[in-house]
Design an enzyme around this catalytic site. Structure first.
Site, PDB file in Angstrom:
ATOM      1  N   VAL A 127      -5.464   7.608  -0.800  1.00 21.17           N
ATOM      2  CA  VAL A 127      -6.759   8.287  -0.834  1.00 21.17           C
ATOM      3  C   VAL A 127      -6.631   9.707  -1.391  1.00 21.17           C
ATOM      4  O   VAL A 127      -7.342  10.098  -2.323  1.00 21.17           O
ATOM      5  CB  VAL A 127      -7.388   8.305   0.585  1.00 21.17           C
ATOM      6  CG1 VAL A 127      -8.579   9.249   0.644  1.00 21.17           C
ATOM      7  CG2 VAL A 127      -7.833   6.897   0.955  1.00 21.17           C
TER       8      VAL A 127
ATOM      9  N   PHE B  57     -14.645   5.329   0.590  1.00 18.67           N
ATOM     10  CA  PHE B  57     -14.896   3.888   0.443  1.00 18.67           C
ATOM     11  C   PHE B  57     -14.135   3.246  -0.709  1.00 18.67           C
ATOM     12  O   PHE B  57     -14.385   2.097  -1.045  1.00 18.67           O
ATOM     13  CB  PHE B  57     -16.406   3.645   0.247  1.00 18.67           C
ATOM     14  CG  PHE B  57     -17.233   4.105   1.418  1.00 18.67           C
ATOM     15  CD1 PHE B  57     -17.334   3.341   2.570  1.00 18.67           C
ATOM     16  CD2 PHE B  57     -17.887   5.322   1.388  1.00 18.67           C
ATOM     17  CE1 PHE B  57     -18.077   3.770   3.659  1.00 18.67           C
ATOM     18  CE2 PHE B  57     -18.636   5.769   2.469  1.00 18.67           C
ATOM     19  CZ  PHE B  57     -18.728   4.988   3.611  1.00 18.67           C
TER      20      PHE B  57
ATOM     21  N   LYS C 181     -18.218   4.325   8.198  1.00 23.82           N
ATOM     22  CA  LYS C 181     -17.019   3.726   7.590  1.00 23.82           C
ATOM     23  C   LYS C 181     -16.527   2.525   8.421  1.00 23.82           C
ATOM     24  O   LYS C 181     -16.182   1.470   7.898  1.00 23.82           O
ATOM     25  CB  LYS C 181     -15.936   4.799   7.482  1.00 23.82           C
ATOM     26  CG  LYS C 181     -14.600   4.309   7.029  1.00 23.82           C
ATOM     27  CD  LYS C 181     -14.587   3.882   5.577  1.00 23.82           C
ATOM     28  CE  LYS C 181     -13.268   3.239   5.244  1.00 23.82           C
ATOM     29  NZ  LYS C 181     -13.192   2.774   3.883  1.00 23.82           N
TER      30      LYS C 181
ATOM     31  N   ASN D  98     -16.423  -1.408   7.116  1.00 24.05           N
ATOM     32  CA  ASN D  98     -15.187  -2.211   7.083  1.00 24.05           C
ATOM     33  C   ASN D  98     -15.244  -3.373   8.070  1.00 24.05           C
ATOM     34  O   ASN D  98     -14.749  -4.466   7.782  1.00 24.05           O
ATOM     35  CB  ASN D  98     -13.969  -1.326   7.367  1.00 24.05           C
ATOM     36  CG  ASN D  98     -13.467  -0.662   6.091  1.00 24.05           C
ATOM     37  OD1 ASN D  98     -14.043  -0.860   5.028  1.00 24.05           O
ATOM     38  ND2 ASN D  98     -12.405   0.095   6.195  1.00 24.05           N
TER      39      ASN D  98
ATOM     40  N   CYS E 119      -6.541  -0.899   5.888  1.00 29.90           N
ATOM     41  CA  CYS E 119      -7.870  -0.533   6.397  1.00 29.90           C
ATOM     42  C   CYS E 119      -8.486  -1.569   7.330  1.00 29.90           C
ATOM     43  O   CYS E 119      -8.687  -1.299   8.508  1.00 29.90           O
ATOM     44  CB  CYS E 119      -8.804  -0.250   5.231  1.00 29.90           C
ATOM     45  SG  CYS E 119      -8.324   1.236   4.343  1.00 29.90           S
TER      46      CYS E 119
ATOM     47  N   LYS F 104      -3.321  -7.503  -1.810  1.00 32.89           N
ATOM     48  CA  LYS F 104      -4.347  -7.958  -2.771  1.00 32.89           C
ATOM     49  C   LYS F 104      -3.893  -7.539  -4.155  1.00 32.89           C
ATOM     50  O   LYS F 104      -2.978  -6.714  -4.288  1.00 32.89           O
ATOM     51  CB  LYS F 104      -5.715  -7.381  -2.428  1.00 32.89           C
ATOM     52  CG  LYS F 104      -5.816  -5.880  -2.608  1.00 32.89           C
ATOM     53  CD  LYS F 104      -7.250  -5.447  -2.425  1.00 32.89           C
ATOM     54  CE  LYS F 104      -7.418  -3.979  -2.740  1.00 32.89           C
ATOM     55  NZ  LYS F 104      -8.780  -3.513  -2.610  1.00 32.89           N
TER      56      LYS F 104
ATOM     57  N   ARG G  88       1.067  -3.148   3.289  1.00 34.15           N
ATOM     58  CA  ARG G  88       0.799  -2.981   4.713  1.00 34.15           C
ATOM     59  C   ARG G  88      -0.047  -4.166   5.214  1.00 34.15           C
ATOM     60  O   ARG G  88      -1.063  -4.492   4.613  1.00 34.15           O
ATOM     61  CB  ARG G  88       0.082  -1.649   4.964  1.00 34.15           C
ATOM     62  CG  ARG G  88       1.005  -0.459   4.742  1.00 34.15           C
ATOM     63  CD  ARG G  88       0.297   0.863   4.927  1.00 34.15           C
ATOM     64  NE  ARG G  88      -0.492   1.246   3.776  1.00 34.15           N
ATOM     65  CZ  ARG G  88      -1.071   2.448   3.618  1.00 34.15           C
ATOM     66  NH1 ARG G  88      -0.942   3.362   4.563  1.00 34.15           N
ATOM     67  NH2 ARG G  88      -1.775   2.724   2.538  1.00 34.15           N
TER      68      ARG G  88
HETATM   69  N1  LIG Z   1      -5.839   3.120   1.384  1.00 30.25           N
HETATM   70  C1  LIG Z   1      -7.142   2.869   1.254  1.00 30.25           C
HETATM   71  O1  LIG Z   1      -7.565   1.993   0.485  1.00 30.25           O
HETATM   72  C2  LIG Z   1      -8.157   3.665   2.032  1.00 30.25           C
HETATM   73  C3  LIG Z   1      -9.509   3.600   1.663  1.00 30.25           C
HETATM   74  C4  LIG Z   1     -10.430   4.354   2.380  1.00 30.25           C
HETATM   75  C5  LIG Z   1     -10.023   5.112   3.455  1.00 30.25           C
HETATM   76  N2  LIG Z   1      -8.710   5.139   3.817  1.00 30.25           N
HETATM   77  C6  LIG Z   1      -8.311   5.992   4.941  1.00 30.25           C
HETATM   78  O2  LIG Z   1      -7.757   7.200   4.408  1.00 30.25           O
HETATM   79  C7  LIG Z   1      -6.677   7.655   5.241  1.00 30.25           C
HETATM   80  C8  LIG Z   1      -5.420   7.796   4.407  1.00 30.25           C
HETATM   81  O3  LIG Z   1      -5.037   6.504   3.950  1.00 30.25           O
HETATM   82  P1  LIG Z   1      -3.931   6.313   2.818  1.00 30.25           P
HETATM   83  O4  LIG Z   1      -3.870   4.859   2.533  1.00 30.25           O
HETATM   84  O5  LIG Z   1      -4.167   7.278   1.705  1.00 30.25           O
HETATM   85  O6  LIG Z   1      -2.622   6.779   3.633  1.00 30.25           O
HETATM   86  P2  LIG Z   1      -1.138   6.979   3.080  1.00 30.25           P
HETATM   87  O7  LIG Z   1      -0.240   6.599   4.187  1.00 30.25           O
HETATM   88  O8  LIG Z   1      -0.993   6.340   1.734  1.00 30.25           O
HETATM   89  O9  LIG Z   1      -1.026   8.563   2.838  1.00 30.25           O
HETATM   90  C9  LIG Z   1      -1.038   9.509   3.866  1.00 30.25           C
HETATM   91  C10 LIG Z   1      -0.195  10.690   3.425  1.00 30.25           C
HETATM   92  O10 LIG Z   1      -0.372  11.768   4.340  1.00 30.25           O
HETATM   93  C11 LIG Z   1       0.856  12.485   4.414  1.00 30.25           C
HETATM   94  N3  LIG Z   1       0.811  13.373   5.586  1.00 30.25           N
HETATM   95  C12 LIG Z   1       0.911  13.062   6.908  1.00 30.25           C
HETATM   96  N4  LIG Z   1       0.774  14.184   7.658  1.00 30.25           N
HETATM   97  C13 LIG Z   1       0.577  15.215   6.811  1.00 30.25           C
HETATM   98  C14 LIG Z   1       0.356  16.605   6.977  1.00 30.25           C
HETATM   99  N5  LIG Z   1       0.308  17.189   8.185  1.00 30.25           N
HETATM  100  N6  LIG Z   1       0.200  17.377   5.882  1.00 30.25           N
HETATM  101  C15 LIG Z   1       0.244  16.841   4.643  1.00 30.25           C
HETATM  102  N7  LIG Z   1       0.438  15.516   4.421  1.00 30.25           N
HETATM  103  C16 LIG Z   1       0.594  14.719   5.487  1.00 30.25           C
HETATM  104  C17 LIG Z   1       1.896  11.367   4.428  1.00 30.25           C
HETATM  105  O11 LIG Z   1       3.179  11.852   4.093  1.00 30.25           O
HETATM  106  C18 LIG Z   1       1.311  10.397   3.380  1.00 30.25           C
HETATM  107  O12 LIG Z   1       1.810  10.689   2.091  1.00 30.25           O
HETATM  108  C19 LIG Z   1      -6.588   6.655   6.398  1.00 30.25           C
HETATM  109  O13 LIG Z   1      -7.343   7.126   7.472  1.00 30.25           O
HETATM  110  C20 LIG Z   1      -7.217   5.403   5.799  1.00 30.25           C
HETATM  111  O14 LIG Z   1      -7.764   4.585   6.788  1.00 30.25           O
HETATM  112  C21 LIG Z   1      -7.762   4.444   3.105  1.00 30.25           C
END
Ligand SMILES: NC(=O)c1ccc[n+]([C@@H]2O[C@H](COP(=O)([O-])OP(=O)(O)OC[C@H]3O[C@@H](n4cnc5c(N)ncnc54)[C@H](O)[C@@H]3O)[C@@H](O)[C@H]2O)c1
Length: 459
Positions: free
Chosen positions: A11, A163, A219, A223, A275, A338, A345
């Site tokens: 994200v 989203f 959100k 989902n 998610c 997918k 994950r």
């Molecule tokens: N992946 C998706 O498709 C998606 C879509 C919509 C919403 N989300 C939501 O967005 C959020 C992030 O998801 P993601 O898939 O990008 O996660 P991710 O695990 O890919 O990335 C999270 C990042 O945050 C970093 N991090 C952790 N603590 C930190 C801090 N204190 N300072 C700086 N960086 C820090 C981690 O090292 C990691 O690189 C989640 O809540 C998820 O539910 C994800």
């Protein structure tokens, strides 16, 4: 605007790059120095179509920066987006430890910053801290309290759930169906957030500005609805198998009803990813916490988890028992949860691969982009092949786990001749049963009658 994205994952990296692409000055911050080093060397730590080129262009233009220096990143920002992970804890709650740790650092940095009444006119406006991570209702209030532990200086809060879909993330963010923003003050913070997002909705799609608890809930509701559709059609597919109906026909008859529609109703191995599984569980957990029963969403999760096990049972039963899997080799096409992503994950493929290897079978896998991410979970318990046909040699069956486009029209003569036996277990219903009959395969899919095999009752 000067923006800091906290968390440079799927994200934070995509949305930060897209903000930079529209001319904003964006700093992507992460606690993982390896990710930041890669990005500063022009390598994206994730696979997302179109992202590499966009990162490079905006980085070269000096609008997109990567750093581990939290204090500087927070102090320079007008808007701070928290995009860190919110995984499930052992009870299914969304674990807020990363969000709250980031909030604490933000508070300290705000306290140490020269603003908000410094010389720079931008600094006269309080920073906006935006929670973009998917979080339970009430989390923004916790973030505000955490920041306030460390500073008395003014700051604003906003909730801005994301989203985007992995695999289509850039398009989803650049041309969103809608933008949801939760704020306390619609004019001030709402207006600044509206200004930031306005260029993304020139397509006429709406920006909904609402109260924070409602934005947080949107959100999860979205989902949970999508997850429900998948579990629903999988349950119908299982009934089809039990009664000899064909889920493709049922799908056509059912989805032609305009009230139902045909989106997101494809039977298969069920959902995975970072998610739907955790967000459905988080809803159930919010229900428990508030003494509000959520039996429907609990069932959605249970059906989903069972679906991949049903499929494994099909394999087991076809070979006459789990003991007969030992010593056999299986070809596996697709590891990512997918197509279009390297994210594994909660991927059904990994559950199946683990069950097969635990039973003593060998798994030879091909995925266009997810070998490295799978290796981080399964190590070398399975083998990885750059050519999809190389997985097949001497295998007792091919198992299709992800609907990557390149799996849809393979050379079936090669598939048939390289397999030890012409058997396909298709967890994504990629092939027509009539074609499988013509090509001489034993074919088991989801919700459709098997070809050249005994029906295996689902569940
Ligand atoms: N992946 C998706 O498709 C998606 C879509 C919509 C919403 N989300 C939501 O967005 C959020 C992030 O998801 P993601 O898939 O990008 O996660 P991710 O695990 O890919 O990335 C999270 C990042 O945050 C970093 N991090 C952790 N603590 C930190 C801090 N204190 N300072 C700086 N960086 C820090 C981690 O090292 C990691 O690189 C989640 O809540 C998820 O539910 C994800």
């Amino acid at each position: 605007m000067r923006i800091t994205m906290v968390g440079t994952g799927y994200v934070g990296l995509v949305t930060g790059t897209c903000f930079a692409n529209l001319g904003n000055d964006v700093t992507c911050l992460d606690i993982d120095p390896k990710k930041i080093e890669k990005l500063n060397n022009g390598i994206s730590p994730i696979y997302e179509p179109g992202l590499d080129e966009m990162i490079e262009r905006n980085h070269d233009a000096g609008r997109l920066h990567f750093t581990t220096d939290a204090e500087a990143a927070y102090q320079s920002a007008e808007v701070i987006f928290i995009c860190v992970g919110t995984p499930s804890d052992e009870n299914g709650h969304a674990d807020l430890k990363y969000v709250l740790a980031a909030a604490g650092d933000v508070g300290k940095a705000i306290e140490g910053a020269p603003g908000p009444t410094g010389g720079d006119p931008e600094d006269r406006r309080a920073k906006i801290v935006v929670v973009k991570s998917t979080v339970p209702v009430g989390t923004n209030a916790k973030v505000r309290a955490e920041i306030s532990q460390h500073t008395n200086k003014p700051f604003k809060m906003a909730s801005n759930p994301e989203f985007l879909k992995e695999g289509a993330a850039i398009n989803d963010f650049m041309k969103p169906d809608r933008v949801v923003v939760g704020v306390d003050d619609i004019e001030g913070t709402g207006g600044r957030m509206h200004q930031l997002y306005e260029p993304f909705v020139r397509n006429g799609h709406p920006i909904f500005v609402m109260d924070i608890p409602s934005a947080e809930m949107v959100k999860y509701a979205a989902n949970a609805m999508l997850a429900t559709k998948i579990s629903f059609i999988n349950e119908i597919a299982n009934l089809c198998e039990a009664y000899g109906s064909n889920v493709d026909e049922v799908w056509r008859g059912m989805t032609s009803d305009a009230r139902i529609g045909n989106k997101f109703l494809y039977p298969g191995l069920g959902y995975g990813g970072s998610c739907f599984p955790k967000d459905t569980l988080a809803c159930v957990s919010m229900g428990k916490e508030s003494d509000t029963p959520t039996p429907l969403l609990k069932a959605v999760h249970d059906v989903n988890q069972q679906q991949r096990l049903n499929f494994y049972d099909k394999i087991v039963q076809h070979f006459g028992g789990e003991q007969n899997l030992a010593g056999k080799k299986f070809a596996m096409w697709g590891l990512a949860f997918k197509p279009g992503t390297d994210d594994v994950r909660e991927a059904p493929a990994l559950t199946l691969a683990k069950k097969l290897t635990d039973a003593g079978a060998a798994v030879a896998a091909h995925d266009p982009v997810a070998h490295q991410t799978t290796r981080e979970v399964l190590g070398d318990t399975i083998s990885y092949h750059d050519d999809l046909y190389d997985t097949l040699d001497g295998a007792a069956a091919l198992i299709v786990c992800t609907d990557w486009p390149e799996f849809k029209q393979p050379n079936f003569v090669d598939v048939r001749t390289r397999l030890a036996d012409p058997v396909i277990f298709d967890g994504r219903n990629l092939y027509k049963p009539s074609l499988m009959q013509e090509e001489g395969f034993t074919y088991l899919s989801v919700g459709r009658n098997p070809v050249n095999a005994e029906a295996v009752k689902a569940g």
